[in-house]
Design a protein around this motif. Sequence first.
Motif, short mmCIF file in Angstrom:
data_model
loop_
_atom_site.label_atom_id
_atom_site.label_comp_id
_atom_site.label_asym_id
_atom_site.label_seq_id
_atom_site.Cartn_x
_atom_site.Cartn_y
_atom_site.Cartn_z
N HIS A 1 23.98 92.32 98.24
CA HIS A 1 23.65 91.81 99.58
C HIS A 1 22.68 90.64 99.48
CE1 HIS A 1 22.89 91.91 103.90
NE2 HIS A 1 21.59 91.88 103.62
N MET A 2 21.67 90.77 98.63
CA MET A 2 20.69 89.69 98.48
C MET A 2 21.34 88.44 97.90
SD MET A 2 18.02 90.92 99.79
CE MET A 2 16.87 89.62 99.35
N ALA A 3 22.29 88.62 96.97
CA ALA A 3 23.01 87.47 96.41
C ALA A 3 23.83 86.76 97.49
CB ALA A 3 23.91 87.92 95.26
N LEU A 4 24.45 87.56 98.38
CA LEU A 4 25.21 86.98 99.48
C LEU A 4 24.30 86.21 100.42
CD1 LEU A 4 27.88 86.68 101.02
CD2 LEU A 4 27.38 88.86 102.15
N MET A 5 23.11 86.78 100.70
CA MET A 5 22.17 86.08 101.57
C MET A 5 21.68 84.78 100.93
SD MET A 5 21.99 87.84 104.35
CE MET A 5 23.75 88.11 104.04
N ASP A 6 21.46 84.80 99.61
CA ASP A 6 21.05 83.58 98.91
C ASP A 6 22.13 82.51 99.01
OD1 ASP A 6 18.63 84.61 98.18
OD2 ASP A 6 19.26 85.22 96.17
N LYS A 7 23.40 82.93 98.88
CA LYS A 7 24.49 81.96 98.98
C LYS A 7 24.55 81.35 100.37
CE LYS A 7 29.48 81.47 98.22
NZ LYS A 7 29.69 80.78 99.50
N LYS A 8 24.40 82.19 101.40
CA LYS A 8 24.44 81.67 102.77
C LYS A 8 23.27 80.72 103.01
CE LYS A 8 26.92 85.46 105.01
NZ LYS A 8 26.86 86.51 106.06
N ASP A 9 22.10 81.06 102.47
CA ASP A 9 20.94 80.20 102.65
C ASP A 9 21.13 78.87 101.92
OD1 ASP A 9 18.18 79.85 103.63
OD2 ASP A 9 17.66 79.84 101.50
N ASP B 1 24.04 77.42 101.33
CA ASP B 1 25.02 76.67 102.12
C ASP B 1 24.36 76.03 103.33
OD1 ASP B 1 26.93 77.43 100.32
OD2 ASP B 1 27.73 79.07 101.57
N ARG B 2 23.46 76.77 103.98
CA ARG B 2 22.78 76.22 105.16
C ARG B 2 21.93 75.01 104.78
NH1 ARG B 2 17.92 76.27 106.67
NH2 ARG B 2 17.31 77.79 105.07
N ARG B 3 21.20 75.11 103.66
CA ARG B 3 20.36 74.00 103.24
C ARG B 3 21.20 72.80 102.81
NH1 ARG B 3 18.15 75.46 98.86
NH2 ARG B 3 18.61 77.69 98.72
N ARG B 4 22.34 73.03 102.20
CA ARG B 4 23.21 71.94 101.80
C ARG B 4 23.78 71.21 103.02
NH1 ARG B 4 26.45 74.67 99.11
NH2 ARG B 4 28.09 74.90 100.66
N ASP B 5 24.17 72.00 104.03
CA ASP B 5 24.67 71.38 105.26
C ASP B 5 23.58 70.58 105.96
OD1 ASP B 5 27.08 72.53 104.74
OD2 ASP B 5 26.80 74.23 106.11
N ALA B 6 22.34 71.10 105.88
CA ALA B 6 21.23 70.40 106.53
C ALA B 6 20.98 69.04 105.87
CB ALA B 6 19.97 71.26 106.49
N ARG B 7 21.15 68.97 104.55
CA ARG B 7 20.94 67.70 103.85
C ARG B 7 22.01 66.67 104.20
NH1 ARG B 7 19.59 71.15 99.49
NH2 ARG B 7 21.70 70.91 98.62
N ARG B 8 23.21 67.15 104.55
CA ARG B 8 24.30 66.23 104.88
C ARG B 8 24.18 65.69 106.31
NH1 ARG B 8 29.39 69.75 102.43
NH2 ARG B 8 28.93 69.37 100.20
N ARG B 9 23.48 66.41 107.18
CA ARG B 9 23.32 65.93 108.55
C ARG B 9 22.37 64.75 108.59
NH1 ARG B 9 23.25 71.56 109.87
NH2 ARG B 9 20.96 71.52 109.92
N PRO B 10 22.58 63.79 109.53
CA PRO B 10 21.67 62.63 109.63
C PRO B 10 20.29 63.05 110.07
CG PRO B 10 23.20 62.69 111.47
CD PRO B 10 23.67 63.73 110.50
N PRO B 11 19.26 62.31 109.70
CA PRO B 11 17.88 62.66 110.10
C PRO B 11 17.73 62.72 111.61
CG PRO B 11 17.89 60.93 108.44
CD PRO B 11 19.31 61.08 108.89
N ARG B 12 16.88 63.62 112.07
CA ARG B 12 16.64 63.76 113.49
C ARG B 12 15.97 62.49 114.03
NH1 ARG B 12 13.69 69.10 115.46
NH2 ARG B 12 15.63 69.87 114.52
N GLY B 13 16.45 61.97 115.18
CA GLY B 13 15.88 60.78 115.80
C GLY B 13 16.61 59.50 115.47
#
Length: 352
Positions: A307-315, A317-329
């Motif tokens: 379960h912890m490994a799955l949560m790490d993978k989801k986290d 993925d979330r951080r990778r998607d955040a880096r791809r999004r343009p900066p706020r503003g």
Amino acid sequence: MTTVAAEPCGVTLSEACREWLDERFGDKPGTYGRYELTMRRVAAFLGAGDQDVATVTGQDYFRALKFLWGKRKPATWNANRAAISSFLKWVRLMAEYADVKLPPRCTSRTVDQDETKAVDREDLDVLWDPETAALRERALWRAMYESSSRAAALLALDIPDLDLKRRRARVRVKGGSIKWLHFGELGAELLRELIGDRTEGPVFLTESRPWNWRDRDLADRGPGDRCRLSYNRAEEIFKATTRALGFAGDEVTFDFLTLHQLRHSRLTHLSEDGTDTPMLQQISQHKDPRTLHRRYTKPSSSAVARHMALMDKKDADRRRDARRRPPRGSVTARTARFARPGKANTTDSRRR
């Protein structure tokens, strides 16, 4: 506080115990034997077997409890205290021999739950390997794991009780009820290989003729004067095997396992796979779901790790998607925020 002697009722402690056991547990041989042993040890310690039951005080029983089981584990203390308390309640309310109670300070003790009893599935796989143990042991262990049964119920099996075509067996479970136990494909195959062409007698037999085979019940005998395998011998073999294998978990290295841990592990694994409570109760023969959940259905260490490994993978993925999004503003971010998919920007259309 001075104890006032009660009026004798004309029944000895031994007679009262025998009457209580026959009345309450005559149809439950397992409970009968355990409670009989407790009361026999208490009476022997007090030297009160022939004493009138009304003259044995609650303090006497408490004194015996402290001497015999005071330094034992909380579960052992609680079990023997419960036996004495049940007897005294019967003496008071049912037989009306005397008004005897355990003193208020004779309370039950808190039992710490061991949450490391469930063994990982990958670790258990070695037990079914032909190089690990003889056929008899592998058949017993696998059948016990697949059915989530207690060892005593399986060891009491006779060949006519088996219905291997439907992969099940008819057994008498704890409490005296008769139930069906269900096996998996591997368990049924090992049992079929074990009994061979035999049509009667115990399923699990000793390796050779025991020294007291003549004293055994005829129902416990098999071919070649071999007899039904005892629980103590089965447990001894299992502990020796697992000790030699050196079972190791993520946090705990087992010196040896117990047969009951096969049942414990199976129920934990079924719970991890999403089996609901009614089905778990039917499989485990537990009447009280609270006992089932308190002891067996807690996720194992390996399940928590997955379960912890799955949560790490989801986290990640979330951080990778955040880096791809343009900066706020930024202009791109503002445009993406107000634009609707599939529609032109209303401000641009008005300008045009």
